[in-house]
Design an enzyme around this catalytic site. Structure first.
Site, PDB file in Angstrom:
ATOM      1  CG  ASN A 100      -1.622   1.332   1.433  1.00 53.25           C
ATOM      2  OD1 ASN A 100      -2.464   1.713   0.608  1.00 53.25           O
ATOM      3  ND2 ASN A 100      -1.271   2.059   2.484  1.00 53.25           N
ATOM      4  NE  ARG A 158     -10.629   1.126   0.352  1.00 52.33           N
ATOM      5  CZ  ARG A 158     -11.880   0.802  -0.007  1.00 52.33           C
ATOM      6  NH1 ARG A 158     -12.740   1.722  -0.398  1.00 52.33           N
ATOM      7  NH2 ARG A 158     -12.278  -0.457   0.064  1.00 52.33           N
ATOM      8  CG  ASP A 167      -1.671   5.696  -0.065  1.00 51.11           C
ATOM      9  OD1 ASP A 167      -1.561   4.746   0.741  1.00 51.11           O
ATOM     10  OD2 ASP A 167      -2.620   5.818  -0.855  1.00 51.11           O
ATOM     11  CG  ASP A 197       0.586  -4.173   5.928  1.00 51.62           C
ATOM     12  OD1 ASP A 197       0.393  -4.568   7.090  1.00 51.62           O
ATOM     13  OD2 ASP A 197       0.820  -2.982   5.644  1.00 51.62           O
ATOM     14  CG  HIS A 201      -5.268   1.669   4.573  1.00 55.74           C
ATOM     15  ND1 HIS A 201      -5.953   2.707   5.153  1.00 55.74           N
ATOM     16  CD2 HIS A 201      -5.051   0.756   5.567  1.00 55.74           C
ATOM     17  CE1 HIS A 201      -6.111   2.469   6.450  1.00 55.74           C
ATOM     18  NE2 HIS A 201      -5.572   1.280   6.724  1.00 55.74           N
ATOM     19  CD  GLU A 233      -3.826  -5.250   8.646  1.00 54.64           C
ATOM     20  OE1 GLU A 233      -3.752  -4.924   9.831  1.00 54.64           O
ATOM     21  OE2 GLU A 233      -3.448  -4.506   7.718  1.00 54.64           O
TER      22      GLU A 233
HETATM   23  C1  QV4 Z   1       3.933   9.231  12.714  1.00 54.65           C
HETATM   24  C2  QV4 Z   1       2.641   9.930  13.133  1.00 54.65           C
HETATM   25  C3  QV4 Z   1       1.840  10.358  11.917  1.00 54.65           C
HETATM   26  C4  QV4 Z   1       2.711  11.272  11.100  1.00 54.65           C
HETATM   27  C5  QV4 Z   1       3.993  10.565  10.715  1.00 54.65           C
HETATM   28  C6  QV4 Z   1       4.915  11.518   9.993  1.00 54.65           C
HETATM   29  O1  QV4 Z   1       1.855   9.023  13.933  1.00 54.65           O
HETATM   30  O2  QV4 Z   1       0.658  11.019  12.299  1.00 54.65           O
HETATM   31  O3  QV4 Z   1       2.030  11.650   9.923  1.00 54.65           O
HETATM   32  O4  QV4 Z   1       4.690  10.057  11.877  1.00 54.65           O
HETATM   33  O5  QV4 Z   1       5.888  10.835   9.276  1.00 54.65           O
HETATM   34  C7  QV4 Z   1       5.037   4.066  12.510  1.00 54.65           C
HETATM   35  C8  QV4 Z   1       4.829   4.868  13.765  1.00 54.65           C
HETATM   36  C9  QV4 Z   1       3.902   6.062  13.497  1.00 54.65           C
HETATM   37  C10 QV4 Z   1       4.500   6.912  12.383  1.00 54.65           C
HETATM   38  C11 QV4 Z   1       4.631   6.030  11.156  1.00 54.65           C
HETATM   39  C12 QV4 Z   1       5.249   6.762   9.992  1.00 54.65           C
HETATM   40  O6  QV4 Z   1       4.288   4.052  14.785  1.00 54.65           O
HETATM   41  O7  QV4 Z   1       3.756   6.835  14.680  1.00 54.65           O
HETATM   42  O8  QV4 Z   1       3.609   8.010  12.076  1.00 54.65           O
HETATM   43  O9  QV4 Z   1       5.484   4.891  11.469  1.00 54.65           O
HETATM   44  O10 QV4 Z   1       6.545   7.157  10.290  1.00 54.65           O
HETATM   45  C13 QV4 Z   1       2.984  -0.745  11.742  1.00 54.65           C
HETATM   46  C14 QV4 Z   1       2.775  -0.075  13.090  1.00 54.65           C
HETATM   47  C15 QV4 Z   1       2.684   1.425  12.966  1.00 54.65           C
HETATM   48  C16 QV4 Z   1       3.896   1.957  12.200  1.00 54.65           C
HETATM   49  C17 QV4 Z   1       3.871   1.288  10.830  1.00 54.65           C
HETATM   50  C18 QV4 Z   1       5.011   1.755   9.927  1.00 54.65           C
HETATM   51  O11 QV4 Z   1       1.601  -0.572  13.688  1.00 54.65           O
HETATM   52  O12 QV4 Z   1       2.682   2.007  14.272  1.00 54.65           O
HETATM   53  O13 QV4 Z   1       3.831   3.381  12.102  1.00 54.65           O
HETATM   54  O14 QV4 Z   1       4.004  -0.132  11.011  1.00 54.65           O
HETATM   55  O15 QV4 Z   1       6.222   1.506  10.509  1.00 54.65           O
HETATM   56  C19 QV4 Z   1      -4.870   0.376  10.895  1.00 54.65           C
HETATM   57  C20 QV4 Z   1      -4.717  -0.168   9.474  1.00 54.65           C
HETATM   58  C21 QV4 Z   1      -4.030  -1.510   9.454  1.00 54.65           C
HETATM   59  C22 QV4 Z   1      -2.748  -1.512  10.300  1.00 54.65           C
HETATM   60  C23 QV4 Z   1      -3.104  -1.067  11.704  1.00 54.65           C
HETATM   61  C24 QV4 Z   1      -1.895  -0.992  12.626  1.00 54.65           C
HETATM   62  O16 QV4 Z   1      -5.977  -0.252   8.827  1.00 54.65           O
HETATM   63  O17 QV4 Z   1      -3.745  -1.839   8.119  1.00 54.65           O
HETATM   64  O18 QV4 Z   1      -3.688   0.240  11.665  1.00 54.65           O
HETATM   65  N1  QV4 Z   1      -2.067  -2.807  10.284  1.00 54.65           N
HETATM   66  C25 QV4 Z   1      -0.981  -3.094   9.321  1.00 54.65           C
HETATM   67  C26 QV4 Z   1       0.158  -3.860   9.952  1.00 54.65           C
HETATM   68  C27 QV4 Z   1       0.914  -2.945  10.895  1.00 54.65           C
HETATM   69  C28 QV4 Z   1       1.548  -1.824  10.113  1.00 54.65           C
HETATM   70  C29 QV4 Z   1       0.753  -1.365   8.975  1.00 54.65           C
HETATM   71  C30 QV4 Z   1      -0.449  -1.908   8.636  1.00 54.65           C
HETATM   72  C31 QV4 Z   1       1.364  -0.374   8.088  1.00 54.65           C
HETATM   73  O19 QV4 Z   1      -0.300  -5.011  10.573  1.00 54.65           O
HETATM   74  O20 QV4 Z   1       1.887  -3.648  11.625  1.00 54.65           O
HETATM   75  O21 QV4 Z   1       1.774  -0.697  11.010  1.00 54.65           O
HETATM   76  O22 QV4 Z   1       2.159  -1.121   7.173  1.00 54.65           O
HETATM   77  O23 QV4 Z   1      -5.918  -0.272  11.566  1.00 54.65           O
HETATM   78 CA    CA Z   2      -3.624   3.612  -0.221  1.00 60.58          CA
END
Ligand code: QV4
Ligand code: CA
Length: 497
Positions: A100, A158, A167, A197, A201, A233
């Protein structure tokens, strides 16, 4: 595509979260195949950002910087060796793919990536693929911040950035081609399918086109014309316009209601009772069973990310966790996935774990430690290895033995004592009340003496746990103290003495 292509009548998938490829290869040969696990979900294998603030968090692997196959778990040769060795013992590999987005917009510029490749998050430039600023959705996103602000609006869910992650424009033929090329390399190497994953989105139409480009599975290990197994997911607990249903035609979908509900039930929160689970499955408002991928906890919600909250039953609450996993493995609904975790130092401040970011056991420089096996078959160095716990391992076998048999011979005490069987091949009894269980039940099984695979193992003709006598009429007497270490009992056709 909904079929996991499992081999030798095996059924359960285990997520070896953050394991190194070399350790997974060894685990397939020494443990997973001999104990009847069907497959492994591996962590994202492609190049990802490396971060030092916080210090090499586990979630850096959800921030791709390229599609070269080197990651915290190992390089391409190690990945190929693992896929080959696991396939050779009939254990499938399912790859977690992050398609994504790329890394966070604030990810900077340089070679701080797992293969050392250069990228620029600020310029949206990922030359190893290559993706450039034209391959992202920013022009489509209509929110002020450029991030997803409201899950009630499918367009921004999305087309905007999930927590700031760049994105991808999956509507573009070019982007679809690059993503499919990455996945096809893995298919050709011999993987059996994908955990995709963040599907909520991505537009189902974009996914359909991209997944439609995938090759058939490698005929060295799979029959001709086999399509990759897909599980998407999508977190759908209800209450949002985007639903799981939009994705059913593409493959299975993660059923997040399952673990959230079962955790609540085993914790006896909100007045829930185990006896209410007589209609567990579709009767409980879950998705159609041919679409579901089920699990008790996952790598997100075991540490407060994702969905489910405090109800989720993890290894931190082993007694409840074992019961919930056993219930899942005994029940026919869905393709089941077992979580295998690493431990970290939790530090709750106002209900939130400040250490929810901590990565796998490491040497301090971001290099993941191997998984050592102790003499008693448990894992060392902070690896939890729930899949090796006797109660869980034996229930994975139970699921294989009863595969295809109907849910049968339900009993409950209108509280938290329940029992059910699977045709005439297996029977399980739970006591989650605060008093003893002492009851004679119809198991539906042939008469004989059976070994309870929860309290012990059947080894040759001997049983190290409780023995259960089933009469010629199929009836058996069960006594389960609420003080027992594991207040449940399970017998199956292969545990007959
Ligand atoms: C931060 C701020 C943002 C800001 C950004 C600026 O929060 O507001 O805009 O900085 O750059 C990490 C950090 C997060 C950070 C982001 C980007 O925790 O604070 O944003 O990086 O730098 C995992 C973790 C996230 C992590 C992400 C990327 O859970 O915390 O973000 O990896 O490293 C929703 C979705 C679902 C998702 C779920 C967690 O619908 O799809 O949330 N689950 C999947 C995976 C999950 C993963 C992702 C999606 C993203 O299972 O492990 O997120 O790939 O429900
Ligand atoms: Ca998207």
């Amino acid at each position: 595509q909904h079929n996991p292509h499992t081999k030798h009548g095996r059924t359960a998938i285990v997520h070896l979260f953050e394991w190194r490829w070399a350790d997974i290869a060894a685990e397939c040969e020494r443990f997973l195949a001999p104990n009847g696990y069907a497959g492994v979900q591996i962590s994202p294998p492609n190049e990802h950002i490396t971060l030092t603030s916080p210090w090499y968090p586990w979630w850096q692997r959800y921030q791709p910087t390229g599609y070269n196959l080197c990651s915290r778990s190992g390089n391409e040769n190690e990945l190929r060796d693992m896929i080959t060795r696991c396939n050779n013992v009939g254990v499938n590999i399912y790859v977690d793919v992050v398609i994504n987005h790329m890394c966070g917009a604030g990810g900077g510029e340089g070679t701080h990536s797992s293969c050392g490749g250069w990228f620029s998050a600020s310029r949206k430039d990922f030359p190893s693929i290559p993706f450039t600023n034209m391959d992202f959705n920013d022009h489509k996103c209509r929110t002020g911040s450029g991030n997803i602000e409201n899950y009630g609006d499918p367009n921004q869910v999305r087309d905007c950035r999930l927590v700031g992650l760049l994105d991808l424009a999956l509507e573009k033929d070019y982007v679809r081609g690059k993503v499919a090329g990455f996945m096809n390399k893995l298919v050709d190497m011999g993987v059996a399918g994908f955990r995709v994953d963040a599907c909520k989105h991505m537009w189902p139409g974009d996914l359909q086109n991209t997944l439609g480009r995938l090759h058939n599975l490698n005929t060295k290990w799979f029959s001709g014309g086999s399509r990759p197994f897909i599980y998407q997911e999508v977190i759908d607990l209800g209450g949002e316009p985007i639903t799981s249903r939009e994705y059913f035609h593409l493959g299975r979908v993660t059923e997040f209601k399952y673990g959230a509900k079962l955790g609540t039930i085993f914790r006896k929160w909100n007045g829930e009772k185990l006896s209410y689970t007589k209609s567990w499955g579709e009767g409980y408002g879950f998705m159609p069973e041919g679409n579901a991928l089920v699990f008790i906890d996952n790598h997100d919600n075991q540490r407060g990310h994702g969905a489910g909250g405090a109800a989720i039953a993890t290894f931190w609450d082993p007694r409840i966790h074992k019961m919930a996993v056993a219930y899942m493995l005994a029940h026919p609904y869905g393709v089941a996935r077992v979580m295998s975790s690493f431990r970290w130092d939790r530090n709750f401040v106002n209900g939130k774990d400040q250490n929810d970011w901590i990565g796998p056991p490491s040497h301090g420089n971001g290099a993941t430690k191997p998984v050592p096996i102790n003499p008693d078959q448990t894992c060392g160095d902070g690896w939890v290895c729930e899949h090796r716990w006797r109660q869980i391992k034996n229930m994975a076998t139970f699921r294989n033995v009863v595969n295809g048999q109907p849910h049968a011979n339900w009993w409950d005490n209108q509280s938290n004592q329940v029992a059910f069987g699977r045709g005439n091949r297996g029977f399980i009894v739970f006591n989650n009340d605060d008093w003893n269980l002492d009851v004679t039940l119809n198991t539906g099984m042939p008469g004989g003496t059976y070994c309870d695979v929860v309290s012990g193992n059947k080894d040759g003709g001997r049983c190290s746990g409780k023995q259960i006598q089933v009469g010629g009429d199929g009836r058996a007497h069960f006594k389960i103290s609420n003080q027992d270490e594991d207040p449940f009992v399970a017998i199956h056709a292969d545990s007959k003495l």
